[in-house]
Every structure is written in C-alpha cells, then in structure tokens.
Design an enzyme around this catalytic site. Structure first.
Site, PDB file in Angstrom:
ATOM      1  N   ARG A 112     -55.515  43.019  83.675  1.00 38.59           N
ATOM      2  CA  ARG A 112     -55.509  42.335  84.977  1.00 38.59           C
ATOM      3  C   ARG A 112     -54.118  41.738  85.125  1.00 38.59           C
ATOM      4  O   ARG A 112     -53.298  41.871  84.221  1.00 38.59           O
ATOM      5  CB  ARG A 112     -56.594  41.274  85.048  1.00 38.59           C
ATOM      6  CG  ARG A 112     -56.476  40.243  83.940  1.00 38.59           C
ATOM      7  CD  ARG A 112     -57.544  39.184  84.028  1.00 38.59           C
ATOM      8  NE  ARG A 112     -57.498  38.337  82.850  1.00 38.59           N
ATOM      9  CZ  ARG A 112     -58.315  37.331  82.633  1.00 38.59           C
ATOM     10  NH1 ARG A 112     -59.239  37.012  83.521  1.00 38.59           N
ATOM     11  NH2 ARG A 112     -58.220  36.611  81.540  1.00 38.59           N
ATOM     12  N   ASN A 128     -56.446  33.996  90.663  1.00 40.29           N
ATOM     13  CA  ASN A 128     -56.908  33.358  89.432  1.00 40.29           C
ATOM     14  C   ASN A 128     -55.750  33.333  88.442  1.00 40.29           C
ATOM     15  O   ASN A 128     -55.123  34.371  88.191  1.00 40.29           O
ATOM     16  CB  ASN A 128     -58.070  34.170  88.826  1.00 40.29           C
ATOM     17  CG  ASN A 128     -58.687  33.470  87.641  1.00 40.29           C
ATOM     18  OD1 ASN A 128     -59.221  32.374  87.781  1.00 40.29           O
ATOM     19  ND2 ASN A 128     -58.607  34.078  86.477  1.00 40.29           N
ATOM     20  N   GLU A 129     -55.436  32.178  87.941  1.00 42.53           N
ATOM     21  CA  GLU A 129     -54.431  32.031  86.877  1.00 42.53           C
ATOM     22  C   GLU A 129     -53.149  32.820  87.145  1.00 42.53           C
ATOM     23  O   GLU A 129     -52.809  33.771  86.427  1.00 42.53           O
ATOM     24  CB  GLU A 129     -55.010  32.499  85.538  1.00 42.53           C
ATOM     25  CG  GLU A 129     -56.125  31.636  85.035  1.00 42.53           C
ATOM     26  CD  GLU A 129     -56.581  32.081  83.650  1.00 42.53           C
ATOM     27  OE1 GLU A 129     -56.415  33.252  83.295  1.00 42.53           O
ATOM     28  OE2 GLU A 129     -57.106  31.238  82.920  1.00 42.53           O
ATOM     29  N   CYS A 131     -42.060  38.630  85.989  1.00 33.49           N
ATOM     30  CA  CYS A 131     -41.891  40.073  86.144  1.00 33.49           C
ATOM     31  C   CYS A 131     -40.417  40.403  86.349  1.00 33.49           C
ATOM     32  O   CYS A 131     -39.699  39.680  87.033  1.00 33.49           O
ATOM     33  CB  CYS A 131     -42.709  40.546  87.342  1.00 33.49           C
ATOM     34  SG  CYS A 131     -42.466  42.283  87.663  1.00 33.49           S
ATOM     35  N   GLU A 165     -63.340  26.530  85.072  1.00 37.37           N
ATOM     36  CA  GLU A 165     -63.855  27.295  83.937  1.00 37.37           C
ATOM     37  C   GLU A 165     -63.912  26.342  82.757  1.00 37.37           C
ATOM     38  O   GLU A 165     -62.874  25.938  82.222  1.00 37.37           O
ATOM     39  CB  GLU A 165     -62.936  28.467  83.611  1.00 37.37           C
ATOM     40  CG  GLU A 165     -62.868  29.484  84.721  1.00 37.37           C
ATOM     41  CD  GLU A 165     -61.991  30.682  84.384  1.00 37.37           C
ATOM     42  OE1 GLU A 165     -61.563  30.814  83.225  1.00 37.37           O
ATOM     43  OE2 GLU A 165     -61.725  31.467  85.303  1.00 37.37           O
ATOM     44  N   TRP A 181     -61.637  37.616  72.460  1.00 41.42           N
ATOM     45  CA  TRP A 181     -61.336  38.971  72.945  1.00 41.42           C
ATOM     46  C   TRP A 181     -61.549  39.912  71.762  1.00 41.42           C
ATOM     47  O   TRP A 181     -62.624  40.401  71.560  1.00 41.42           O
ATOM     48  CB  TRP A 181     -59.904  39.069  73.499  1.00 41.42           C
ATOM     49  CG  TRP A 181     -59.732  38.361  74.814  1.00 41.42           C
ATOM     50  CD1 TRP A 181     -60.689  38.213  75.771  1.00 41.42           C
ATOM     51  CD2 TRP A 181     -58.572  37.693  75.300  1.00 41.42           C
ATOM     52  NE1 TRP A 181     -60.178  37.504  76.842  1.00 41.42           N
ATOM     53  CE2 TRP A 181     -58.884  37.195  76.588  1.00 41.42           C
ATOM     54  CE3 TRP A 181     -57.284  37.492  74.819  1.00 41.42           C
ATOM     55  CZ2 TRP A 181     -57.969  36.487  77.365  1.00 41.42           C
ATOM     56  CZ3 TRP A 181     -56.364  36.799  75.583  1.00 41.42           C
ATOM     57  CH2 TRP A 181     -56.700  36.294  76.845  1.00 41.42           C
ATOM     58  N   GLU A 226     -63.843  41.423  77.817  1.00 36.19           N
ATOM     59  CA  GLU A 226     -64.284  40.103  77.352  1.00 36.19           C
ATOM     60  C   GLU A 226     -65.699  40.151  76.786  1.00 36.19           C
ATOM     61  O   GLU A 226     -66.449  39.181  76.875  1.00 36.19           O
ATOM     62  CB  GLU A 226     -64.125  39.072  78.466  1.00 36.19           C
ATOM     63  CG  GLU A 226     -62.670  38.916  78.832  1.00 36.19           C
ATOM     64  CD  GLU A 226     -62.323  37.640  79.574  1.00 36.19           C
ATOM     65  OE1 GLU A 226     -63.203  37.093  80.256  1.00 36.19           O
ATOM     66  OE2 GLU A 226     -61.154  37.220  79.480  1.00 36.19           O
ATOM     67  N   GLN A 227     -66.028  41.247  76.162  1.00 40.54           N
ATOM     68  CA  GLN A 227     -67.339  41.386  75.480  1.00 40.54           C
ATOM     69  C   GLN A 227     -67.607  40.225  74.537  1.00 40.54           C
ATOM     70  O   GLN A 227     -68.739  39.798  74.352  1.00 40.54           O
ATOM     71  CB  GLN A 227     -67.320  42.627  74.584  1.00 40.54           C
ATOM     72  CG  GLN A 227     -67.459  43.940  75.255  1.00 40.54           C
ATOM     73  CD  GLN A 227     -67.186  45.051  74.250  1.00 40.54           C
ATOM     74  OE1 GLN A 227     -66.131  45.087  73.635  1.00 40.54           O
ATOM     75  NE2 GLN A 227     -68.133  45.961  74.119  1.00 40.54           N
TER      76      GLN A 227
HETATM   77  C1  GLA Z   1     -59.417  32.717  81.879  1.00 36.45           C
HETATM   78  C2  GLA Z   1     -59.813  33.512  83.079  1.00 36.45           C
HETATM   79  C3  GLA Z   1     -61.194  34.038  83.020  1.00 36.45           C
HETATM   80  C4  GLA Z   1     -61.518  34.537  81.668  1.00 36.45           C
HETATM   81  C5  GLA Z   1     -61.297  33.430  80.664  1.00 36.45           C
HETATM   82  C6  GLA Z   1     -61.617  33.873  79.280  1.00 36.45           C
HETATM   83  O1  GLA Z   1     -59.419  31.397  81.992  1.00 36.45           O
HETATM   84  O2  GLA Z   1     -59.634  32.817  84.272  1.00 36.45           O
HETATM   85  O3  GLA Z   1     -61.314  35.083  83.939  1.00 36.45           O
HETATM   86  O4  GLA Z   1     -60.728  35.631  81.378  1.00 36.45           O
HETATM   87  O5  GLA Z   1     -59.961  33.082  80.689  1.00 36.45           O
HETATM   88  O6  GLA Z   1     -60.648  34.719  78.777  1.00 36.45           O
END
Ligand code: GLA
Length: 675
Positions: free
Chosen positions: A105, A143-144, A149, A303, A311, A351-352
């Site tokens: 991602r 997200n994050e 780059c 989160e 991971w 992320e299993q």
């Molecule tokens: C981050 C991401 C989530 C997930 C968690 C766990 O904080 O925002 O999507 O990937 O880490 O790795």
C-alpha cells in the site's frame, strides 16, 4: 457530548452473511462508532469510473440499525491494480533510485497528477453519496501519509516548488551555497532530488528543502481531498486523518493537522517492531501528548491496539487488562474517541498476523470480553468524560523543521532528536507532570515551564515570541544545538546559540561531540552534587547569565555548562550538556524544584503508576493508571470517589494489575480551582 468507542471494520473482507452478527456483537460491546472503507478502493471503484457503493450501503445500514455511527475513510492509501497499471510511473521511488513494486500500500507518489486526480474523484463521489446519511458523522482522509518519494514526478514538482520559493536561481544558489563543489545552477531543470550520491550527502540546503517539499506535498494531497469532501458535506461532518504519533517524523504534522477538524492517530503500545514485552508508558504518553499538541485540542485514537500486532512476526498478546489500560490512558491524555484496530483478525493478506478484538475464527474471546467491559463502563462514564480537557502545565517545543535538519545531519553519531525530546518528556512523565508537545509559535501563556530541546532552526519571530513568554514570567529551558541554524538550514554566522544568545544571556565558546565511550562530569555551583554528561558539551561564556553548573573534568574543567538568565519576570536556563536518562532526570528535577508545577495527585513516585488529569468544567478527573503486572497499594491523602469502580477511597489506593481508577471529589469552591 459523546465519548466515541468502537472498531475499525472491514466488511469487504467478510461474507455479507456475517455482517449482522458483527454489528450485533459490536452493539453488545457498547460500541457507538465504526470506521470503514479506508482500504476498499478496488471494491468501491472496480474499474475506471464505475463506482459501486451498494455493498457499503448495506454494511452501513446494518451497522447503523444497531445504533452505530460511521466514519468513512477515503481509500487513497491503497490504489487498485487497474489504476496503477494505467500509470505505472506513479510508483514510489526510493532514495537509492529503486522503483517500488506494486503490491503493498502507499504505492503511489502524491506528486503524480493521475494519482491525485483519481484520489480526489473517488473522495468526491463517496462524499456525495453519503453526505445526507444521518449516521455518517465523519471522514478520515486517506490513512497514514508518509514515505518520501524521489520519482520523476517528484523531481518536476520539486523544481516548481523551488521556483515559487526562491524566484531566481541567484537567490537559490546564494541560499544553498551552491558554489560549494561547483553546483551553481543555471536552470531549474538541472536541480536534482536528493537521491543517493557518489560521495557525501547532498547540499544540506537542497536536502532540507526537499524534506519540506515532500511534507507539503502530502499536506496538499490531503487538502485536495478535504476540499472535495467539504464541497459535498460542508461542515456537517468532521474530517480527520489517521496520523502516526510522535514516532513518525517525516511530515510536519502541525501543518498537516491545521486544516483538519480534529487529529486522530494510531496507538500500538506493543507493536512487534518495538521492545514489545515492556510497552513503555512514557513513550505511549508521548504519542498522545504530541498528538494533543498539534491543535492543542482533544483527539481520537483511530486505531487502538486490541491484540498481538504482527506482519511476518508477532508481538506478545496484550495481557488481561492491558487493552483497556491503554485505551483509558489515551482518554486520560485527551482522547475523545477510541477505535480499536481491528474488529476481527483476517486470515489472509499481508496482515494475517495482526490480531484484532476477535481472533480469525470470529468467536468472542478474552479480548472481546475485556473491551465489552470497558464499553459498559464508558456507557456510564463516557458522557461525564467527553469534552473534558486535559491540563498541561509544561510544554515542550516540538519542531519538525529541526527534526528534518537532524535527519540529514545529526551532528553527533549518537544524537537522535526523537530520543532527546523523549528523554525530557519521560523525565517529566516520571514526576507525573502533564506535558504537551507544541509548536514554537503556539500560545505559551498557560504553561509555567517551556522546554526547547535542540531547537536547531530558529527564526526571529520565534525569538520574539519566546522572549515575550519569558518576560511575562515564563521559565524557558534551552538545550544544545538550539539556534545553531537558519530557517534554510545554514549554520548561523554569529556565536551560538545564534538568535537565542541574547535571551539565554550566554554564548557557546566552543562545542564538542563526545565519542560514545566518553562522559564528562558536571558539578553544580554551591553544592557537592555532580552528574555525568555524555554525547555533547557546550562550553559556555555567560554574558548576563549566572552559572549553575561547571564541567568538572578534562580540558574544560571549571568552564560553565549550565546557566540561568533572568529576563523580565522570568528566566532562561541553558543546559549546555547532554546525557543519558539519569542526567536528564537530574536536570528536570532541578528545574521542577524551581517552578510551581505539581502532579494531580500526591502519591509516592512509582515507576509503573501514571497520573494525569482532565477537567470537566470545575470538576477534576484524576486518572491513575497501573502499567505494571503487579497490583500496587499507595497511601492516599484526602478522600475520593473512584468513578470506574464506584468505590469511595480514603487513606490508600489499590490498583489491580493494569488497573485504572478515575478519581474525583465533589467540586468545592476555592479548594481546587482552575487556573
Ligand atoms: C496502521 C494502519 C492499519 C494497519 C495497522 C497495523 O496503523 O493504519 O491499516 O496496517 O497499522 O499494521
């Protein structure tokens, strides 16, 4: 006001037949919010321009039937294969020139016009579709953000950015000192991005500008989506981004947070890449204090860890009580929303091994029951806590400009800006002194003490601002390297601490980066106490300041190491040395002994026990958190009501392993009054 409590849910990863069960279990856990869809682009737009919100509509409806509110993520953090395939040059390119392969991602560069276009387009469509939905309350843009780059698209955008900043190449060349090693640029197109070079690093002026540019790029990428969302939802819905706490230093989070309605971030105290077993309470708190300080406003944890993280390898699973302890700690520091990552562990995908509230099999277990218990407690306590404000007596000036500069040149091989700031924060945290991390231009008037650790890049405005704070009675602590650079990352041409010299009443006669094997003893004036410093020595020459400590060994023996300058009603303490945790604790203890700050509760200092406070109007809420696996009993002065257990406490206070108490007293006029 409501305290939000819920989970990150990925209905797209589960058969629709399961959704209702999940929604009901969430309701039973006391949830009132879910975050959805931030990685669902390939389900929301399966092919170019064909949008499909039907499955998300059904999920939203099922969840909202159970009384849950919804925060939707715009899905740009993970581009669908069809989009990447159409524009393979949107790939992120590393500093060493390697083009990253699609398949994780954050694959795409925010400098790439097609990526920006498609990201904004889907954000606008989603927002249009859900603008009127009565249970959608907010948005998380992407997200994050992160990952610098060095692609072709980034290079072109950098050259435009430089042109806007400098106007002329003469100006740019003079600012960077491009004459050094013969780099006088005669065309904007010739300017490189700071990929790996043959020899030493790039020109620090160019390098620093690149880091600022990359940071702004993400802020602009966010802004484009934010405007598309606002067009559709106005100010009816709240908009945030999921940030990464104090530990992420590649983006200027003050600028990223400015246009957001509130900050949210992801809190993983026992992430597998850290010293997982002993999640450090001060380091977790540092993340909260840094996120609170971005807007000096309450935040959400979007989160919050709810299981073993992982991971390729896994962290230990949170011990019984730890999930709710960490969630309460976030609330204690100003969180008004706790959203657990993730609802259920997914048996497939990258992320299993990342565990949620439910295990892969989906049956409620220990972690679900712990979260549910917290849900029950918050059902009772939430309305009284929501919107109450943490009270910080001390501020640490957090500077992303200085952070970028130290990433390029830490000066000492042992120096880390993050570790330096964390050491001062931890020393204050150990004394249970609530501390916020704020930007230098913030309003400092409410803080009794302000620390400027390694504030390397300093502007005239900052000096004026800090001067005004001190003259009105503030106490400012300054540490080495502060003031040593201009705002374009050049070394100042006046004696250090440069623009801060007059305020500090001191100049640095010489400085010394100490090898890791070396310590240098300091002796406090008028006392026998000594402390070992390491890493760095500034040898000071006071102009108007008084000497507080001198070096006690080596060729600098007898030379000033710590000084104090009286300015107006206040003081500036210059700490010319660095050191380990015990050095910093000695310094902080000394400084605290000279200012009027105190913890919310008078209890004996106990390493596992953290105390912090929020105020609901005139009512003080004292959070007492045990981060240890053993129960603790401490003497208690006064009598309190513990809101969690509804017990009345007098004489002593017992905390279970990972236990939490929220103490309060009926407001009594004149007893505990706010500042
Ligand atoms: C981050 C991401 C989530 C997930 C968690 C766990 O904080 O925002 O999507 O990937 O880490 O790795």
């Amino acid at each position: 006001m409501t305290l939000f409590f819920g989970a990150d849910y990925y209905p797209e990863q589960w058969p629709q037949s399961r959704w209702e069960t999940d929604a009901k279990l969430m309701k039973e856990a006391g949830f009132n919010v879910v975050r959805l869809a931030e990685f669902a682009w390939s389900r929301l737009e399966p092919s170019d321009g064909c949008f499909d919100f039907s499955w998300l509509d059904q999920a939203v409806d099922l969840l909202t039937e159970q009384g849950l509110k919804v925060v939707l993520g715009t899905p740009s953090a993970s581009v669908p294969p069809w989009l990447f395939h159409a524009h393979p040059d949107m790939a992120i390119v590393d500093e060493d020139g390697t083009t990253r392969t699609y398949g994780s991602r954050r694959d795409a560069s925010p400098a790439h016009p097609a990526y920006c276009h498609y990201a904004v387009r889907i954000a606008r469509h989603m927002a249009g579709h859900y603008a009127q939905h009565p249970h959608v309350i907010g948005w998380q843009v992407d997200n994050e953000f992160g990952d610098r780059c060095y692609s072709e698209a980034s290079r072109r955008a950098f050259q435009v950015w430089l042109k806007n900043k400098y106007g002329t190449l003469e100006n740019l060349n003079a600012t960077w000192g491009s004459v050094f090693w013969s780099h006088l640029y005669t065309s904007w197109e010739h300017i490189p991005v700071p990929r790996k070079t043959t020899h030493a690093k790039h020109n620090p002026g160019l390098h620093y500008d690149y880091y600022c540019f990359q940071s702004e790029l993400y802020t602009e990428f966010q802004q484009a989506q934010l405007e598309a969302l606002r067009e559709q939802v106005g100010f009816e819905h709240l908009i945030t981004h999921n940030l990464m706490g104090f530990s992420y230093g590649n983006l200027d989070y003050f600028k990223l947070a400015a246009p957001l309605d509130f900050v949210s971030w992801d809190n993983y105290p026992s992430a597998f890449w850290r010293e997982a077993v002993t999640a450090n309470p001060a380091h977790i708190a540092l993340g909260h204090s840094a996120m609170w300080g971005l807007k000096q406003q309450n935040f959400w944890v979007m989160e919050q860890q709810s299981g073993a993280s992982g991971w390729h390898v896994m962290s230990p699973s949170p011990q019984p009580g730890q999930i709710s302890l960490w969630a309460y700690q976030a609330i204690a520091h100003g969180a008004d929303g706790i959203v657990f990552f993730r609802w259920r562990s997914y048996p497939k995908g990258a992320e299993q091994n990342w565990h949620g509230i439910l295990d892969h099999h989906g049956q409620p277990g220990r972690r679900y029951h712990e979260v549910k218990k917290m849900g029950e407690q918050l059902g009772r306590l939430g309305p009284g806590i929501a919107g109450s404000l943490p009270e910080h007596q001390v501020a640490i000036l957090h500077s992303y400009e200085s952070r970028f500069s130290f990433q390029i040149q830490p000066d000492s091989p042992q120096f880390s800006y993050e570790a330096h700031v964390a050491a001062y924060y931890s020393a204050l945290h150990r004394k249970n002194i609530p501390t916020a991390l704020v930007s230098a231009p913030s309003d400092l008037t409410s803080y009794k003490l302000v620390l400027a650790p390694a504030l390397r890049l300093v502007s005239e405005e900052t000096v004026q601002h800090l001067g005004a704070y001190v003259r009105q009675g503030g106490v400012l602590v300054v540490t080495p390297r502060s003031g040593s650079r201009t705002m374009t990352n050049a070394i100042v041409e006046t004696p250090l601490p440069g623009l801060l010299a007059e305020l500090c009443g001191v100049t640095v006669e010489e400085y010394d980066a100490l090898p890791s094997s070396m310590t240098r003893r300091l002796k406090f004036v008028g006392s026998e106490s000594v402390v070992n410093s390491s890493l760095w020595s500034d040898v000071l020459a006071p102009t108007t300041a008084q000497i507080l400590a001198v070096y006690d060994e080596g060729y600098v023996a007898g030379k000033p190491a710590i000084t104090c300058n009286s300015v107006g009603q206040g003081r500036v303490i210059y700490i010319g040395a660095m050191g380990d945790g015990s050095f910093v604790q000695t310094i902080v203890d000394y400084v605290l002994s000279t200012v009027q700050v105190k913890p919310a509760l008078k209890i004996p200092e106990t390493p596992s026990v953290e105390v912090t406070e929020r105020w609901q109007g005139e009512q003080q809420l004292i959070f007492v958190l045990n981060h240890g696996a053993e129960s603790v009993t401490l003497p208690l002065e006064g009598s309190y009501l513990d809101l969690v257990s509804e017990e009345h406490l007098e004489n002593h206070l017992t905390l279970d392993p990972y236990g939490v108490r929220i103490l309060t007293q009926p407001p009594v006029a004149g007893l505990e009054t706010r500042k």
